[in-house]
Design a protein around this motif. Structure first.
Motif, PDB file in Angstrom:
ATOM      1  N   THR A  79       0.831  -1.209   0.000  1.00 18.36           N
ATOM      2  CA  THR A  79       0.000   0.000   0.000  1.00 18.36           C
ATOM      3  C   THR A  79       0.860   1.252   0.000  1.00 18.36           C
ATOM      4  O   THR A  79       0.618   2.195  -0.771  1.00 18.36           O
ATOM      5  N   TRP A  84      -0.762  -0.900  -5.294  1.00 13.41           N
ATOM      6  CA  TRP A  84      -2.169  -1.116  -5.611  1.00 13.41           C
ATOM      7  C   TRP A  84      -2.991   0.032  -5.048  1.00 13.41           C
ATOM      8  O   TRP A  84      -2.489   0.879  -4.311  1.00 13.41           O
ATOM      9  N   SER A  85      -4.261   0.054  -5.401  1.00 12.40           N
ATOM     10  CA  SER A  85      -5.133   1.156  -5.000  1.00 12.40           C
ATOM     11  C   SER A  85      -5.542   1.026  -3.540  1.00 12.40           C
ATOM     12  O   SER A  85      -5.443  -0.053  -2.943  1.00 12.40           O
ATOM     13  N   TRP A  86      -6.049   2.123  -2.998  1.00  8.80           N
ATOM     14  CA  TRP A  86      -6.513   2.096  -1.610  1.00  8.80           C
ATOM     15  C   TRP A  86      -7.715   1.163  -1.464  1.00  8.80           C
ATOM     16  O   TRP A  86      -7.895   0.557  -0.403  1.00  8.80           O
ATOM     17  N   GLU A  87      -8.525   1.022  -2.524  1.00 12.61           N
ATOM     18  CA  GLU A  87      -9.682   0.126  -2.438  1.00 12.61           C
ATOM     19  C   GLU A  87      -9.240  -1.320  -2.226  1.00 12.61           C
ATOM     20  O   GLU A  87      -9.780  -2.033  -1.375  1.00 12.61           O
ATOM     21  N   THR A  88      -8.249  -1.739  -3.005  1.00 16.06           N
ATOM     22  CA  THR A  88      -7.721  -3.103  -2.856  1.00 16.06           C
ATOM     23  C   THR A  88      -7.141  -3.299  -1.463  1.00 16.06           C
ATOM     24  O   THR A  88      -7.391  -4.313  -0.797  1.00 16.06           O
ATOM     25  N   ALA A  89      -6.368  -2.315  -1.022  1.00 13.23           N
ATOM     26  CA  ALA A  89      -5.743  -2.402   0.296  1.00 13.23           C
ATOM     27  C   ALA A  89      -6.792  -2.447   1.405  1.00 13.23           C
ATOM     28  O   ALA A  89      -6.649  -3.196   2.380  1.00 13.23           O
ATOM     29  N   ILE A  91      -9.880  -3.569   1.245  1.00 13.75           N
ATOM     30  CA  ILE A  91     -10.524  -4.887   1.262  1.00 13.75           C
ATOM     31  C   ILE A  91      -9.655  -5.889   2.019  1.00 13.75           C
ATOM     32  O   ILE A  91     -10.133  -6.634   2.884  1.00 13.75           O
ATOM     33  N   LEU A  92      -8.365  -5.895   1.712  1.00 14.99           N
ATOM     34  CA  LEU A  92      -7.454  -6.832   2.380  1.00 14.99           C
ATOM     35  C   LEU A  92      -7.350  -6.547   3.873  1.00 14.99           C
ATOM     36  O   LEU A  92      -7.382  -7.469   4.700  1.00 14.99           O
ATOM     37  N   TYR A 157      -1.062   6.214  -6.840  1.00 19.25           N
ATOM     38  CA  TYR A 157      -1.968   5.809  -5.761  1.00 19.25           C
ATOM     39  C   TYR A 157      -1.779   6.571  -4.456  1.00 19.25           C
ATOM     40  O   TYR A 157      -2.579   6.403  -3.529  1.00 19.25           O
TER      41      TYR A 157
END
Length: 217
Positions: A79, A84-89, A91-92, A157
């Motif tokens: 992150t 990757w994007s903040w959205e992906t981060a 979710i994880l 990002y």
């Protein structure tokens, strides 16, 4: 009651509270910054990592500690390297936090899910939480070594963050992590409980940046 409060005044508790305060700050008064530039969304992610690590410091089972380690490394580093994007981060981060809550509730009823042999179990009890703190330490390391001097490669990002409160927070994290590790082995430092020093320092990490923000207007 006093004994219970003493048990709660640890670096881990401070990290957990810090995560909540950080998240509330960005959901509340700082949300307009996110609306202007969604790249600030990483400020919804890293607080959840802090909450995951802080909670694990009190649960202290192998499965929960391992979840915290994975979150601290797998979420934090990519992150903050803008991989990757903040959205992906987000979710994880939420998945790992949810897993930790699930494991905590499940293990209260069924006992430890990961229960290795005595020797390995002791080793994991000693080191897993330390690894979580080391994972968190990558936040200021990446900030000062990479993003501070050369923000360009991260701009897809992440925004440029040269503001004083962010710099102070990252610098103070260099002190909190050693205190968090130390409190597990050293009871007192200069006549004061190391756990309470870590807790107080984490509270200052909330207060000082907020004071600077208010002074800066």
């Amino acid at each position: 009651m006093k004994l219970e409060m003493n048990k709660l005044m640890t670096s881990g508790t401070g990290i957990f509270i810090m995560g909540i305060a950080w998240l509330l700050f960005w959901i509340g008064p700082a949300f307009f910054l996110f609306e202007k530039d969604p790249r600030w969304g990483h400020n919804f992610v890293i607080p959840i990592v802090f909450m995951t690590v802080g909670l694990a410091s009190h649960i202290r089972t192998t499965a929960c500690d391992l979840t915290a380690v994975i979150s601290a490394f797998v979420v934090t580093i990519p992150t903050l390297l803008a991989l990757w994007s903040w959205e992906t981060a987000l979710i994880l981060a939420c998945i790992f936090f949810g897993i930790e809550i699930f494991l905590y509730l499940a293990e209260r009823k069924a006992g430890e899910i990961i229960n290795p042999g005595p020797g390995l179990k002791v080793w994991l009890k000693i080191h897993l939480l330390n690894f979580s703190y080391i994972g968190m330490l990558h936040m200021p390391l990446i900030f000062f070594i990479s993003r501070w001097s050369n923000p360009g490669p991260f701009l897809t990002y992440l925004p440029v963050e040269h503001d004083i409160p962010t710099t102070i927070f990252n610098a103070m994290l260099f002190v909190l992590v050693p205190l968090a590790v130390m409190e597990r082995y050293v009871k007192t430092l200069g006549g004061y409980a190391v756990s309470k020093i870590g807790f107080a320092w984490s509270v200052l990490m909330i207060i000082i940046p907020l004071v600077v923000i208010n002074l800066a207007g």
